[in-house]
Design an enzyme around this catalytic site. Structure first.
Site, PDB file in Angstrom:
ATOM      1  N   LEU A 146       0.753  -1.212  -0.198  1.00  0.00           N
ATOM      2  CA  LEU A 146      -0.374  -0.080  -0.008  1.00  0.00           C
ATOM      3  C   LEU A 146       0.891   1.256  -0.105  1.00  0.00           C
ATOM      4  O   LEU A 146       2.324   1.306   0.934  1.00  0.00           O
ATOM      5  CB  LEU A 146      -1.151  -0.258   1.266  1.00  0.00           C
ATOM      6  CG  LEU A 146      -2.032  -0.958   1.768  1.00  0.00           C
ATOM      7  CD1 LEU A 146      -3.104  -0.594   2.603  1.00  0.00           C
ATOM      8  CD2 LEU A 146      -2.766  -0.311  -0.395  1.00  0.00           C
ATOM      9  N   ASP A 147       0.174   2.239  -0.721  1.00  0.00           N
ATOM     10  CA  ASP A 147       1.278   3.429  -0.726  1.00  0.00           C
ATOM     11  C   ASP A 147       1.437   4.083   0.839  1.00  0.00           C
ATOM     12  O   ASP A 147       0.802   3.408   1.685  1.00  0.00           O
ATOM     13  CB  ASP A 147       0.103   4.292  -1.641  1.00  0.00           C
ATOM     14  CG  ASP A 147       0.612   4.168  -3.483  1.00  0.00           C
ATOM     15  OD1 ASP A 147       1.288   3.460  -2.931  1.00  0.00           O
ATOM     16  OD2 ASP A 147      -0.100   5.128  -3.650  1.00  0.00           O
ATOM     17  N   LYS A 148       2.362   4.709   1.013  1.00  0.00           N
ATOM     18  CA  LYS A 148       2.733   5.338   2.737  1.00  0.00           C
ATOM     19  C   LYS A 148       1.437   6.326   2.602  1.00  0.00           C
ATOM     20  O   LYS A 148       1.076   5.274   4.355  1.00  0.00           O
ATOM     21  CB  LYS A 148       3.950   6.104   2.704  1.00  0.00           C
ATOM     22  CG  LYS A 148       4.224   6.696   3.519  1.00  0.00           C
ATOM     23  CD  LYS A 148       5.680   7.987   4.040  1.00  0.00           C
ATOM     24  CE  LYS A 148       5.817   8.362   4.794  1.00  0.00           C
ATOM     25  NZ  LYS A 148       7.464   9.098   4.866  1.00  0.00           N
ATOM     26  N   THR A 150      -1.448   5.522   1.506  1.00  0.00           N
ATOM     27  CA  THR A 150      -2.714   4.631   1.740  1.00  0.00           C
ATOM     28  C   THR A 150      -3.301   4.231   2.462  1.00  0.00           C
ATOM     29  O   THR A 150      -2.106   2.860   3.583  1.00  0.00           O
ATOM     30  CB  THR A 150      -2.922   4.023   0.438  1.00  0.00           C
ATOM     31  OG1 THR A 150      -2.896   4.851  -0.908  1.00  0.00           O
ATOM     32  CG2 THR A 150      -4.232   3.172   0.907  1.00  0.00           C
ATOM     33  N   ARG A 249      -5.218   6.421  -7.504  1.00  0.00           N
ATOM     34  CA  ARG A 249      -4.788   7.777  -7.910  1.00  0.00           C
ATOM     35  C   ARG A 249      -4.777   7.914  -9.224  1.00  0.00           C
ATOM     36  O   ARG A 249      -5.003   9.329  -9.255  1.00  0.00           O
ATOM     37  CB  ARG A 249      -3.615   7.691  -6.783  1.00  0.00           C
ATOM     38  CG  ARG A 249      -3.329   7.958  -5.274  1.00  0.00           C
ATOM     39  CD  ARG A 249      -2.353   7.473  -5.119  1.00  0.00           C
ATOM     40  NE  ARG A 249      -1.902   9.055  -4.579  1.00  0.00           N
ATOM     41  CZ  ARG A 249      -0.416   8.924  -4.751  1.00  0.00           C
ATOM     42  NH1 ARG A 249       0.142   7.791  -3.824  1.00  0.00           N
ATOM     43  NH2 ARG A 249       0.105  10.102  -4.163  1.00  0.00           N
TER      44      ARG A 249
END
Length: 378
Positions: A146-148, A150, A249
Protein backbone atom coordinates in the site's frame (compact mmCIF):
# COMPACT_ATOMS: atom_id res chain seq x y z
CA UNK A 1 10.54 -27.19 1.87
CA UNK A 2 11.01 -29.90 -0.68
CA UNK A 3 13.26 -29.01 -3.58
CA UNK A 4 11.68 -29.28 -7.03
CA UNK A 5 13.48 -31.88 -9.15
CA UNK A 6 11.68 -31.08 -12.39
CA UNK A 7 11.86 -28.27 -14.93
CA UNK A 8 8.87 -25.94 -14.51
CA UNK A 9 7.21 -23.77 -17.14
CA UNK A 10 5.10 -20.71 -16.33
CA UNK A 11 3.07 -18.38 -18.55
CA UNK A 12 3.27 -14.63 -17.89
CA UNK A 13 -0.22 -13.41 -16.97
CA UNK A 14 -1.74 -10.01 -17.81
CA UNK A 15 -1.04 -8.56 -14.36
CA UNK A 16 2.66 -9.41 -14.70
CA UNK A 17 3.02 -7.67 -18.06
CA UNK A 18 6.03 -5.34 -17.83
CA UNK A 19 7.39 -6.73 -14.55
CA UNK A 20 11.12 -7.48 -14.21
CA UNK A 21 12.15 -11.13 -14.24
CA UNK A 22 13.68 -10.95 -10.75
CA UNK A 23 10.52 -9.33 -9.38
CA UNK A 24 8.42 -12.02 -11.05
CA UNK A 25 10.39 -14.62 -9.05
CA UNK A 26 9.91 -12.62 -5.85
CA UNK A 27 6.17 -12.48 -6.49
CA UNK A 28 5.52 -16.07 -7.58
CA UNK A 29 8.48 -18.10 -6.26
CA UNK A 30 9.62 -16.12 -3.21
CA UNK A 31 11.44 -19.14 -1.80
CA UNK A 32 14.02 -18.83 -4.62
CA UNK A 33 16.53 -16.15 -3.65
CA UNK A 34 17.91 -13.41 -5.88
CA UNK A 35 21.35 -15.01 -5.85
CA UNK A 36 19.95 -18.23 -7.30
CA UNK A 37 17.99 -16.33 -9.96
CA UNK A 38 21.14 -14.41 -10.96
CA UNK A 39 23.21 -17.59 -11.16
CA UNK A 40 20.57 -19.36 -13.28
CA UNK A 41 20.37 -16.37 -15.61
CA UNK A 42 24.15 -16.13 -15.89
CA UNK A 43 24.46 -19.81 -16.78
CA UNK A 44 21.54 -19.76 -19.21
CA UNK A 45 19.32 -22.06 -17.16
CA UNK A 46 16.41 -19.59 -17.06
CA UNK A 47 14.79 -19.23 -20.46
CA UNK A 48 12.09 -16.83 -21.62
CA UNK A 49 10.43 -18.02 -24.85
CA UNK A 50 13.46 -20.25 -25.37
CA UNK A 51 16.05 -17.48 -25.10
CA UNK A 52 18.47 -16.50 -22.37
CA UNK A 53 17.26 -13.84 -19.95
CA UNK A 54 18.71 -11.38 -17.44
CA UNK A 55 17.21 -10.63 -14.02
CA UNK A 56 16.29 -7.07 -15.07
CA UNK A 57 14.62 -8.09 -18.35
CA UNK A 58 10.99 -6.98 -18.63
CA UNK A 59 8.41 -9.70 -19.23
CA UNK A 60 5.45 -9.58 -21.59
CA UNK A 61 2.06 -11.23 -21.25
CA UNK A 62 1.97 -14.69 -22.81
CA UNK A 63 5.72 -15.35 -22.62
CA UNK A 64 6.88 -18.75 -21.34
CA UNK A 65 9.37 -18.85 -18.47
CA UNK A 66 11.47 -21.99 -18.05
CA UNK A 67 12.60 -22.49 -14.44
CA UNK A 68 15.26 -25.19 -13.80
CA UNK A 69 15.05 -27.78 -11.02
CA UNK A 70 16.11 -26.92 -7.51
CA UNK A 71 16.50 -23.66 -5.69
CA UNK A 72 13.48 -24.11 -3.44
CA UNK A 73 15.16 -25.28 -0.25
CA UNK A 74 16.62 -22.41 1.78
CA UNK A 75 20.05 -23.26 3.13
CA UNK A 76 20.78 -19.91 4.72
CA UNK A 77 20.36 -19.44 8.43
CA UNK A 78 17.33 -17.37 9.29
CA UNK A 79 18.11 -13.79 10.28
CA UNK A 80 17.93 -13.16 14.01
CA UNK A 81 14.85 -11.34 15.20
CA UNK A 82 15.21 -7.57 15.32
CA UNK A 83 15.13 -6.05 18.79
CA UNK A 84 12.06 -3.81 18.85
CA UNK A 85 11.28 -1.06 21.31
CA UNK A 86 8.18 -1.24 23.49
CA UNK A 87 6.64 1.56 21.42
CA UNK A 88 7.22 -0.41 18.20
CA UNK A 89 5.67 -3.55 19.69
CA UNK A 90 2.64 -1.56 20.81
CA UNK A 91 2.34 -0.03 17.34
CA UNK A 92 2.46 -3.50 15.74
CA UNK A 93 -0.14 -4.87 18.15
CA UNK A 94 -2.51 -1.95 17.53
CA UNK A 95 -2.37 -2.56 13.78
CA UNK A 96 -3.18 -6.30 13.93
CA UNK A 97 -6.74 -7.19 12.84
CA UNK A 98 -6.52 -10.95 12.38
CA UNK A 99 -4.03 -13.79 12.83
CA UNK A 100 -4.42 -17.21 11.21
CA UNK A 101 -2.11 -20.17 10.73
CA UNK A 102 -0.94 -18.79 7.38
CA UNK A 103 -1.51 -15.03 7.55
CA UNK A 104 -1.44 -11.83 9.52
CA UNK A 105 -3.82 -9.05 8.51
CA UNK A 106 -3.09 -5.52 9.65
CA UNK A 107 -4.77 -2.14 9.32
CA UNK A 108 -1.93 0.05 8.06
CA UNK A 109 -2.21 3.65 9.26
CA UNK A 110 -1.65 6.53 6.82
CA UNK A 111 1.88 7.93 6.87
CA UNK A 112 3.54 4.57 7.60
CA UNK A 113 5.54 3.14 4.67
CA UNK A 114 5.08 -0.53 3.76
CA UNK A 115 8.82 -1.02 3.21
CA UNK A 116 11.99 0.86 4.03
CA UNK A 117 14.04 3.01 1.68
CA UNK A 118 16.23 6.08 1.65
CA UNK A 119 15.56 8.02 4.86
CA UNK A 120 12.62 5.69 5.63
CA UNK A 121 13.35 3.87 8.86
CA UNK A 122 9.87 3.35 10.30
CA UNK A 123 7.90 0.92 8.14
CA UNK A 124 5.65 -2.14 8.31
CA UNK A 125 8.37 -4.54 7.18
CA UNK A 126 10.54 -3.43 10.08
CA UNK A 127 7.80 -4.26 12.58
CA UNK A 128 7.07 -7.82 11.41
CA UNK A 129 9.38 -9.41 13.99
CA UNK A 130 6.84 -8.34 16.61
CA UNK A 131 4.42 -10.96 15.28
CA UNK A 132 6.83 -13.91 15.57
CA UNK A 133 6.35 -16.50 18.30
CA UNK A 134 9.37 -17.61 20.31
CA UNK A 135 9.67 -20.93 18.45
CA UNK A 136 9.11 -19.49 14.96
CA UNK A 137 12.08 -19.46 12.59
CA UNK A 138 10.43 -18.12 9.44
CA UNK A 139 9.95 -14.37 9.43
CA UNK A 140 6.57 -13.09 8.13
CA UNK A 141 6.78 -11.55 4.67
CA UNK A 142 4.84 -8.96 2.70
CA UNK A 143 2.92 -10.20 -0.34
CA UNK A 144 1.46 -6.88 -1.58
CA UNK A 145 1.88 -3.15 -0.92
CA UNK A 146 0.00 0.00 0.00
CA UNK A 147 1.26 3.53 -0.67
CA UNK A 148 2.64 5.33 2.36
CA UNK A 149 -0.37 7.67 2.60
CA UNK A 150 -2.95 4.96 1.84
CA UNK A 151 -4.43 3.22 4.87
CA UNK A 152 -6.23 -0.08 5.34
CA UNK A 153 -6.01 -3.84 4.91
CA UNK A 154 -2.52 -5.22 4.35
CA UNK A 155 -1.93 -8.98 4.17
CA UNK A 156 1.29 -10.54 5.48
CA UNK A 157 2.19 -14.21 4.91
CA UNK A 158 3.55 -16.19 7.85
CA UNK A 159 5.39 -18.88 5.84
CA UNK A 160 7.12 -19.15 2.44
CA UNK A 161 4.41 -21.55 1.28
CA UNK A 162 1.56 -19.19 2.16
CA UNK A 163 3.49 -16.31 0.57
CA UNK A 164 3.60 -18.19 -2.75
CA UNK A 165 -0.09 -19.09 -2.39
CA UNK A 166 -1.22 -15.51 -1.71
CA UNK A 167 1.07 -14.03 -4.36
CA UNK A 168 -0.56 -16.20 -6.99
CA UNK A 169 -4.04 -14.97 -5.93
CA UNK A 170 -2.94 -11.35 -6.07
CA UNK A 171 -1.38 -11.76 -9.51
CA UNK A 172 -4.69 -13.09 -10.85
CA UNK A 173 -8.16 -11.70 -10.29
CA UNK A 174 -9.31 -14.04 -7.53
CA UNK A 175 -8.33 -11.64 -4.72
CA UNK A 176 -10.97 -8.93 -4.29
CA UNK A 177 -9.71 -5.59 -2.96
CA UNK A 178 -12.26 -2.85 -2.30
CA UNK A 179 -11.08 0.66 -1.50
CA UNK A 180 -13.01 3.65 -0.19
CA UNK A 181 -12.10 7.09 -1.49
CA UNK A 182 -13.41 10.62 -1.15
CA UNK A 183 -13.00 12.52 -4.41
CA UNK A 184 -13.46 16.13 -5.43
CA UNK A 185 -16.61 16.64 -7.50
CA UNK A 186 -19.10 14.02 -8.65
CA UNK A 187 -18.65 11.64 -11.63
CA UNK A 188 -21.44 11.90 -14.25
CA UNK A 189 -21.64 8.11 -14.57
CA UNK A 190 -22.43 6.50 -11.23
CA UNK A 191 -20.84 3.12 -11.91
CA UNK A 192 -18.32 2.08 -14.50
CA UNK A 193 -14.83 0.95 -15.45
CA UNK A 194 -11.77 3.14 -15.92
CA UNK A 195 -9.36 1.68 -18.49
CA UNK A 196 -6.28 3.83 -18.91
CA UNK A 197 -2.76 2.38 -19.44
CA UNK A 198 -0.11 3.73 -17.07
CA UNK A 199 3.61 4.42 -17.37
CA UNK A 200 6.27 6.20 -15.36
CA UNK A 201 6.21 9.92 -15.99
CA UNK A 202 9.46 11.07 -17.63
CA UNK A 203 11.58 13.30 -15.45
CA UNK A 204 10.00 12.15 -12.20
CA UNK A 205 12.63 9.52 -11.43
CA UNK A 206 9.95 6.85 -11.47
CA UNK A 207 8.18 8.47 -8.51
CA UNK A 208 5.13 9.52 -10.51
CA UNK A 209 2.89 7.74 -13.01
CA UNK A 210 0.76 9.08 -15.84
CA UNK A 211 -1.70 7.85 -18.46
CA UNK A 212 0.18 6.74 -21.59
CA UNK A 213 -2.00 5.26 -24.33
CA UNK A 214 0.98 4.44 -26.56
CA UNK A 215 3.46 2.64 -24.30
CA UNK A 216 1.72 2.33 -20.93
CA UNK A 217 0.92 -0.94 -19.17
CA UNK A 218 -2.77 -1.98 -19.15
CA UNK A 219 -4.61 -0.74 -16.05
CA UNK A 220 -8.27 -1.29 -15.18
CA UNK A 221 -10.35 -0.11 -12.22
CA UNK A 222 -14.02 -0.61 -11.42
CA UNK A 223 -15.76 2.14 -9.49
CA UNK A 224 -19.18 3.08 -8.14
CA UNK A 225 -20.54 6.16 -6.42
CA UNK A 226 -21.88 5.37 -2.94
CA UNK A 227 -23.01 8.88 -1.98
CA UNK A 228 -22.56 12.51 -2.98
CA UNK A 229 -22.47 15.90 -1.24
CA UNK A 230 -24.08 18.16 -3.83
CA UNK A 231 -21.48 18.73 -6.52
CA UNK A 232 -18.71 19.25 -3.99
CA UNK A 233 -17.54 15.70 -3.27
CA UNK A 234 -18.35 12.02 -3.76
CA UNK A 235 -17.70 8.84 -1.83
CA UNK A 236 -16.45 6.14 -4.21
CA UNK A 237 -15.75 2.45 -3.96
CA UNK A 238 -12.83 1.39 -6.12
CA UNK A 239 -11.91 -2.15 -7.11
CA UNK A 240 -8.59 -2.48 -8.99
CA UNK A 241 -8.43 -5.31 -11.51
CA UNK A 242 -4.72 -4.71 -12.15
CA UNK A 243 -2.00 -3.71 -9.72
CA UNK A 244 -0.12 -0.80 -11.26
CA UNK A 245 1.76 1.72 -9.14
CA UNK A 246 -0.54 4.53 -7.90
CA UNK A 247 -3.28 3.12 -10.16
CA UNK A 248 -6.32 4.31 -8.21
CA UNK A 249 -4.88 7.77 -7.64
CA UNK A 250 -4.01 8.30 -11.31
CA UNK A 251 -7.32 6.87 -12.56
CA UNK A 252 -9.39 9.13 -10.30
CA UNK A 253 -7.37 12.18 -11.36
CA UNK A 254 -7.69 11.17 -15.03
CA UNK A 255 -11.46 10.97 -14.57
CA UNK A 256 -11.39 14.60 -13.44
CA UNK A 257 -12.09 13.77 -9.81
CA UNK A 258 -8.84 13.55 -7.82
CA UNK A 259 -8.80 11.87 -4.42
CA UNK A 260 -9.19 14.42 -1.63
CA UNK A 261 -5.75 15.25 -0.25
CA UNK A 262 -3.79 13.76 -3.18
CA UNK A 263 -1.84 16.84 -4.20
CA UNK A 264 0.66 14.70 -6.11
CA UNK A 265 -1.88 13.86 -8.81
CA UNK A 266 -4.62 16.44 -8.25
CA UNK A 267 -2.57 19.53 -7.46
CA UNK A 268 -4.37 22.33 -5.61
CA UNK A 269 -7.71 21.02 -6.95
CA UNK A 270 -7.40 17.95 -4.72
CA UNK A 271 -8.23 19.86 -1.53
CA UNK A 272 -11.64 20.81 -0.21
CA UNK A 273 -12.30 24.14 1.42
CA UNK A 274 -13.19 24.35 5.08
CA UNK A 275 -11.83 22.12 7.79
CA UNK A 276 -11.74 18.83 5.83
CA UNK A 277 -8.36 17.17 6.46
CA UNK A 278 -5.63 17.73 3.88
CA UNK A 279 -4.43 14.13 4.32
CA UNK A 280 -5.17 11.66 1.51
CA UNK A 281 -8.57 9.96 1.70
CA UNK A 282 -7.86 6.53 0.20
CA UNK A 283 -8.45 3.46 2.35
CA UNK A 284 -8.22 -0.28 1.58
CA UNK A 285 -11.54 -1.13 3.24
CA UNK A 286 -11.97 -4.84 2.54
CA UNK A 287 -10.00 -7.84 1.25
CA UNK A 288 -11.46 -11.19 0.23
CA UNK A 289 -8.93 -13.85 -0.75
CA UNK A 290 -8.63 -17.65 -0.78
CA UNK A 291 -6.76 -19.04 2.20
CA UNK A 292 -4.28 -21.94 2.09
CA UNK A 293 -5.98 -23.09 5.31
CA UNK A 294 -9.22 -23.56 3.36
CA UNK A 295 -12.15 -21.26 2.72
CA UNK A 296 -11.91 -17.49 2.33
CA UNK A 297 -10.14 -14.83 4.31
CA UNK A 298 -12.56 -11.87 4.45
CA UNK A 299 -11.31 -8.86 6.42
CA UNK A 300 -12.53 -5.26 6.85
CA UNK A 301 -10.39 -2.42 8.22
CA UNK A 302 -11.76 0.54 10.18
CA UNK A 303 -11.23 4.03 8.76
CA UNK A 304 -8.37 6.13 10.13
CA UNK A 305 -9.35 9.06 12.33
CA UNK A 306 -9.03 11.81 9.69
CA UNK A 307 -11.07 9.85 7.10
CA UNK A 308 -13.86 9.05 9.57
CA UNK A 309 -14.00 12.70 10.67
CA UNK A 310 -14.27 13.89 7.06
CA UNK A 311 -17.07 11.41 6.36
CA UNK A 312 -19.02 12.70 9.35
CA UNK A 313 -18.37 16.35 8.51
CA UNK A 314 -19.49 15.97 4.89
CA UNK A 315 -22.54 13.94 5.93
CA UNK A 316 -21.68 10.45 4.67
CA UNK A 317 -22.87 7.45 6.71
CA UNK A 318 -20.32 4.60 6.85
CA UNK A 319 -23.20 2.11 7.16
CA UNK A 320 -24.39 2.99 3.65
CA UNK A 321 -21.95 0.44 2.21
CA UNK A 322 -20.49 -2.91 3.24
CA UNK A 323 -17.81 -2.77 0.52
CA UNK A 324 -19.28 -5.63 -1.51
CA UNK A 325 -17.14 -6.59 -4.55
CA UNK A 326 -18.56 -5.33 -7.82
CA UNK A 327 -20.03 -7.86 -10.22
CA UNK A 328 -17.55 -9.70 -12.39
CA UNK A 329 -17.50 -9.26 -16.12
CA UNK A 330 -19.10 -12.31 -17.78
CA UNK A 331 -16.44 -14.77 -18.97
CA UNK A 332 -15.89 -14.85 -22.74
CA UNK A 333 -18.13 -17.35 -24.51
CA UNK A 334 -16.61 -20.46 -26.06
CA UNK A 335 -16.90 -21.07 -29.79
CA UNK A 336 -19.59 -23.71 -29.23
CA UNK A 337 -21.61 -21.35 -27.00
CA UNK A 338 -21.42 -18.67 -29.68
CA UNK A 339 -22.67 -21.18 -32.31
CA UNK A 340 -25.59 -22.24 -30.10
CA UNK A 341 -26.48 -18.60 -29.49
CA UNK A 342 -26.40 -17.90 -33.24
CA UNK A 343 -28.61 -20.94 -33.98
CA UNK A 344 -31.13 -19.89 -31.36
CA UNK A 345 -31.16 -16.33 -32.71
CA UNK A 346 -31.79 -17.63 -36.26
CA UNK A 347 -34.58 -19.88 -35.01
CA UNK A 348 -36.27 -17.02 -33.15
CA UNK A 349 -35.94 -14.79 -36.23
CA UNK A 350 -37.59 -17.38 -38.52
CA UNK A 351 -40.48 -17.78 -36.09
CA UNK A 352 -40.98 -14.02 -35.99
CA UNK A 353 -41.26 -13.87 -39.81
CA UNK A 354 -44.11 -16.39 -40.03
CA UNK A 355 -47.71 -15.24 -39.99
CA UNK A 356 -49.98 -16.15 -37.09
CA UNK A 357 -50.78 -19.85 -37.00
CA UNK A 358 -54.36 -20.74 -37.94
CA UNK A 359 -56.29 -22.28 -35.11
CA UNK A 360 -57.38 -25.87 -35.46
CA UNK A 361 -60.91 -26.24 -36.81
CA UNK A 362 -60.74 -23.71 -39.67
CA UNK A 363 -61.50 -20.01 -39.89
CA UNK A 364 -62.81 -18.39 -36.80
CA UNK A 365 -61.19 -21.00 -34.67
CA UNK A 366 -64.44 -22.92 -34.02
CA UNK A 367 -63.83 -26.48 -33.02
CA UNK A 368 -64.93 -29.27 -35.30
CA UNK A 369 -67.85 -31.34 -34.14
CA UNK A 370 -71.64 -31.42 -34.05
CA UNK A 371 -73.32 -28.58 -36.05
CA UNK A 372 -74.74 -25.86 -33.91
CA UNK A 373 -78.48 -26.01 -33.14
CA UNK A 374 -78.96 -29.78 -33.37
CA UNK A 375 -80.05 -31.61 -30.31
CA UNK A 376 -79.37 -35.08 -29.31
CA UNK A 377 -81.32 -37.98 -30.80
CA UNK A 378 -83.97 -39.19 -28.56
Amino acid sequence: MKTSDEVRTFTVEADDDGIRLDRWFKRHLPQIGFGTVSKWARTGQIRVDGGRAKPDDRLEQGQQIRVPPGGDAPHKKAKPKRELTNAEREQAEEMLIKRTKSALVINKPPGLATQGGTNTHNHVDGLLDAYMDEDEEQRPRLVHRLDKDTSGVLLVARTPGSAAFFSKRFSGRSAKKIYWALVVGVPDIKEGVIEAPLAKQPGSGGEKMHVDHESGQPAKTKYRVVDTAGKKAAWLELQPLTGRTHQLRVHCAAMGHPIVGDGKYGGKDAFLTGSVSRKMHLHARRLIIDSPDGGKLDVTADLPEHFAASMEQIGFDENASDATPMRDDPPPKSREEKKQQARQHAKNYRKSQRGPRRARGGAGGKPKGRPAGRGKKK
